[in-house]
Write a protein that holds these residues in place. Structure first.
Motif, short mmCIF file in Angstrom:
data_model
loop_
_atom_site.label_atom_id
_atom_site.label_comp_id
_atom_site.label_asym_id
_atom_site.label_seq_id
_atom_site.Cartn_x
_atom_site.Cartn_y
_atom_site.Cartn_z
N PHE A 164 -12.98 -2.39 -10.08
CA PHE A 164 -11.41 -2.60 -9.94
C PHE A 164 -11.05 -3.73 -10.74
O PHE A 164 -11.56 -4.83 -10.34
N HIS A 217 3.70 0.23 -4.58
CA HIS A 217 3.72 -0.35 -6.02
C HIS A 217 4.23 0.81 -6.94
O HIS A 217 4.41 1.91 -6.79
N GLU A 256 1.48 3.30 0.92
CA GLU A 256 0.07 3.22 1.32
C GLU A 256 -0.11 1.89 2.39
O GLU A 256 -0.87 1.16 1.99
N GLU A 264 -2.19 7.26 1.52
CA GLU A 264 -1.40 6.81 0.33
C GLU A 264 -0.93 8.10 -0.41
O GLU A 264 -1.66 8.88 -0.69
N ASP A 273 -9.76 6.28 -2.04
CA ASP A 273 -8.61 5.89 -2.48
C ASP A 273 -8.81 6.37 -4.07
O ASP A 273 -9.91 5.80 -4.68
N HIS A 324 -1.00 0.50 -11.44
CA HIS A 324 -0.01 -0.36 -11.06
C HIS A 324 0.94 -0.55 -12.03
O HIS A 324 1.05 -1.46 -13.06
N1 GLY Z 1 -5.96 2.23 -5.77
C1 GLY Z 1 -5.34 0.88 -5.76
C2 GLY Z 1 -4.13 0.93 -5.20
O1 GLY Z 1 -3.88 1.76 -4.19
O2 GLY Z 1 -3.23 0.05 -5.16
#
Ligand code: GLY
Ligand code: MN
Ligand code: MN
Length: 413
Positions: free
Chosen positions: A140, A340, A365, A380, A264, A347
């Motif tokens: 990530f 976000h 989330e 989320e 996720d 994002h």
């Molecule tokens: N998947 C990364 C986040 O939820 O921000």
């Protein structure tokens, strides 16, 4: 004969109605360019597309303004029109553009218009959402080449004009991209649909002893089968203690039957990102403690979702979620914000101090991460702000504790 004529007239009506609907439903790229142009008043705005690469994914800003998959192209907006600079400048101008010119003509255009200001975007447009393909392994937030090349291009372009004439295009673009139009919300809805369906299918297939990686592979196969070319970000599949790490992407452990798993994940569809998290017990049954933690996160999420409406800030939403967790006795730090922006990247660009407006799209989330107890829970969902609240694009995916137990097939394991 008359009846045939009537039928023909009817058919024509149907055809023209369909054509009109299609135009109405079309993506308003030209209108977006117009709105950006209105915001920059004078001078020249340049937006570079992604450089040619294999695999190729277009730059988000460039896509937002053109809808063109062309590699290595620069969009130029002036008070006189919209132009595309391509490596050799021989392509016919697509509808809505005033012309296609060769890249080596860019200096002439700079000379003519940049005296009134040269508007350049920043370097971060492609952050996260690019270059993660289903089945591939990435961390990530990997640094990646294309964004670096965009930054280099921007700094080269700056050198072509005197410093004080360079103006920041990014805030203007962000203002536009932060409020999604109907076509964007449809893409987000589709991305959430593909992600949710694949996730439900993958959770149904869980068995104790399965590896995190096996789960990830099945999930991402689901994305490919449903037409996704890209992941919105590397999939996070964390069982037990791994579920307490927010951006865990190693995905190398085996599921223990007594553990919770945090998944996720998001497919990208039509350039738009989904971002969904579900947490489930491997053996299909929450322990009392796991359920207590789960219900607290769910309550925090419900409260935050109920607070989403025009005029509210994401900071206020975050405070509401944290208060619920605290009230339930979970006082440890939640190491991320509750929400976000989501859009062309997971994002997405957006001002975090902004008051919500209809058309803004956010995640909600909250999470609790108890490392010592090896319990991580995050839930989320993706929501679109409406006139008086918010619409969830992911509420159809099982979320309540009982629903999650049913999904994992409690009685089968
Ligand atoms: N998947 C990364 C986040 O939820 O921000
Ligand atoms: Mn998220
Ligand atoms: Mn996420």
């Amino acid at each position: 004969m008359t009846r045939l004529k009537t039928l023909a007239a009817l058919l024509l009506l149907v055809v023209s109605a369909t054509a009109e609907d299609a135009a109405e439903e079309g993506v308003p790229y030209a209108a977006r360019r117009e709105r950006l142009r209105a915001r920059i008043e004078s001078g020249l705005a340049l937006v570079p597309g992604a450089p040619a690469a294999e695999p190729f994914r277009q730059d988000n800003d460039f896509w937002y303004l053109t809808g063109l998959e062309w590699p290595g192209v620069v969009l130029a907006l002036t008070e006189d029109g919209a132009w595309l600079f391509t490596p050799d400048g021989t392509e016919p101008a697509p509808p809505g553009f005033d012309g296609v010119l060769a890249m080596d003509m860019l200096d002439v255009t700079l000379g003519r218009y940049a005296a009134d200001g040269l508007w350049l975007p920043g370097g971060r447009s492609e952050f996260y959402s690019t270059w993660n393909r289903p089945g591939e392994r990435r961390e990530f937030g990997d640094p990646f080449g294309p964004s670096k090349r965009r930054l280099e291009w921007i700094s080269e372009s700056r050198k072509r004009v005197e410093g004080e004439k360079v103006r920041a295009l990014e805030p203007k673009l962000t203002e536009l991209r932060q409020v999604k139009d109907r076509s964007e919300i449809e893409c987000l809805r589709r991305a959430c649909r593909v992600t949710g369906e694949s996730l439900v299918e993958a959770i149904r297939s869980v068995k104790p002893g399965m590896k995190e990686r096996e789960f990830q592979d099945g999930l991402e196969r689901g994305y490919l089968e449903r037409g996704a070319r890209w992941l919105a970000f590397p999939s996070i599949v964390g069982s037990g203690r791994n579920g307490t790490m927010v951006h865990y992407t190693e995905n190398s452990a085996e599921f223990d039957r007594n553990e919770l798993v945090v998944v996720d994940t998001g497919a990208e569809i039509g350039m738009y990102a989904a971002d969904i998290t579900r947490t489930f017990p491997v053996n299909g049954k929450f322990t009392q403690r796991q359920r207590e933690v789960y219900e607290a996160v769910l309550a925090a999420q419900d409260a935050a979702i109920a607070a989403l409406k025009p005029g509210v800030t994401l900071g206020e939403v975050d405070a509401i979620a944290r208060q619920v967790l605290k009230d339930r006795g979970f006082t440890q730090r939640m190491p991320h914000l509750t929400s976000h922006w989501v859009g062309l990247q997971v994002h997405d660009v957006g001002d975090y101090a902004a008051r919500l407006k209809p058309g803004m799209v956010v995640t909600v989330e909250p999470g609790i991460y108890l490392e010592d107890e090896e319990i991580g829970v995050r839930i989320e969902d993706v929501l679109v702000v409406t006139g008086d609240g918010a619409e969830s694009l992911t509420s159809w995916i099982p979320r309540g504790a009982d629903e999650i137990e049913r999904l994992t097939g409690a009685d089968l394991k």
